[in-house]
Design an enzyme around this catalytic site. Sequence first.
Site, PDB file in Angstrom:
ATOM      1  N   CYS A  79      40.515  48.368  35.837  1.00  0.00           N
ATOM      2  CA  CYS A  79      39.321  48.861  36.514  1.00  0.00           C
ATOM      3  C   CYS A  79      39.599  50.175  37.264  1.00  0.00           C
ATOM      4  O   CYS A  79      39.791  51.196  36.622  1.00  0.00           O
ATOM      5  CB  CYS A  79      38.756  47.766  37.413  1.00  0.00           C
ATOM      6  SG  CYS A  79      37.007  47.979  37.739  1.00  0.00           S
ATOM      7  N   HIS A 168      38.748  42.743  34.801  1.00  0.00           N
ATOM      8  CA  HIS A 168      39.791  42.239  35.713  1.00  0.00           C
ATOM      9  C   HIS A 168      40.441  40.978  35.147  1.00  0.00           C
ATOM     10  O   HIS A 168      40.021  39.869  35.506  1.00  0.00           O
ATOM     11  CB  HIS A 168      39.171  41.872  37.066  1.00  0.00           C
ATOM     12  CG  HIS A 168      38.747  43.047  37.879  1.00  0.00           C
ATOM     13  ND1 HIS A 168      39.550  43.594  38.855  1.00  0.00           N
ATOM     14  CD2 HIS A 168      37.614  43.783  37.869  1.00  0.00           C
ATOM     15  CE1 HIS A 168      38.932  44.613  39.413  1.00  0.00           C
ATOM     16  NE2 HIS A 168      37.746  44.746  38.834  1.00  0.00           N
ATOM     17  N   GLU A 170      43.037  39.648  36.007  1.00  0.00           N
ATOM     18  CA  GLU A 170      43.694  38.912  37.103  1.00  0.00           C
ATOM     19  C   GLU A 170      42.727  37.955  37.805  1.00  0.00           C
ATOM     20  O   GLU A 170      43.135  37.156  38.628  1.00  0.00           O
ATOM     21  CB  GLU A 170      44.340  39.896  38.096  1.00  0.00           C
ATOM     22  CG  GLU A 170      43.413  40.586  39.078  1.00  0.00           C
ATOM     23  CD  GLU A 170      42.581  41.718  38.469  1.00  0.00           C
ATOM     24  OE1 GLU A 170      42.591  41.903  37.236  1.00  0.00           O
ATOM     25  OE2 GLU A 170      41.892  42.389  39.257  1.00  0.00           O
TER      26      GLU A 170
HETATM   27  N1  GLN Z   1      33.921  51.232  41.014  1.00  0.00           N
HETATM   28  C1  GLN Z   1      35.327  51.325  41.284  1.00  0.00           C
HETATM   29  C2  GLN Z   1      35.835  52.767  41.181  1.00  0.00           C
HETATM   30  O1  GLN Z   1      35.127  53.607  40.763  1.00  0.00           O
HETATM   31  C3  GLN Z   1      36.120  50.433  40.377  1.00  0.00           C
HETATM   32  C4  GLN Z   1      35.738  48.995  40.608  1.00  0.00           C
HETATM   33  C5  GLN Z   1      36.847  48.026  40.493  1.00  0.00           C
HETATM   34  O2  GLN Z   1      38.041  48.373  40.449  1.00  0.00           O
HETATM   35  N2  GLN Z   1      36.480  46.760  40.487  1.00  0.00           N
HETATM   36  O3  GLN Z   1      36.950  53.034  41.509  1.00  0.00           O
END
Ligand code: GLN
Length: 186
Positions: A79, A168, A170
């Site tokens: 992410c 994610h 995890e």
């Molecule tokens: N929206 C976050 C970003 O732009 C990422 C979201 C996340 O890691 N769950 O960094």
Amino acid sequence: MTIAVLALQGAFAEHEAMLERLGAAYFEIRQLRDLAQPFDGLILPGGESTVMGKLLRDLELFGPLQGKIASGLPVFGTCAGLILLAKSVIGGEPCFGTMDICVRRNAYGRQLGSFYAEGECAGIGRIPMTFIRAPYIEAVSGDAEILAEADGKIVAARQGSQLVTAFHPELNDSLEMHRYFLKICS
Ligand code: GLN
């Protein structure tokens, strides 16, 4: 084999729990002196990529970590961690910029801020995918390969020893994505 987990912000504890379940040794990177110990792989967790990018620079971790990743240190970005590795970021700034992917931040909009899916991941099989204000990958180039798509969007990719997921792994029970990363590290 020892894995370093970037622990400045975000969902690092959940990655550590996965590593523990897989019996892998790990430690946290919180400041420059943590880089003194050797490690075989690095996890960049989810969180807020802009905040992590700023902390990386403020703590002077940015240069040394970018150097290690560019020289082939296996890295797993989830992410926000994916965003940190992307060469091109729509709706944000590149950070390490070591991976030939173009990523769109907060790509699913407000309506679909968080959602769950299941999908096929190349080399792994069917896995659960939890998305939280997730990015997706608009395009891969160079040696970067698509590993998984969900709803027609690229959500996992690999380039050499760099592995990224927009979701994610995890946060679900399946250890498969982490197991796959540990194979890259060994
Ligand atoms: N929206 C976050 C970003 O732009 C990422 C979201 C996340 O890691 N769950 O960094």
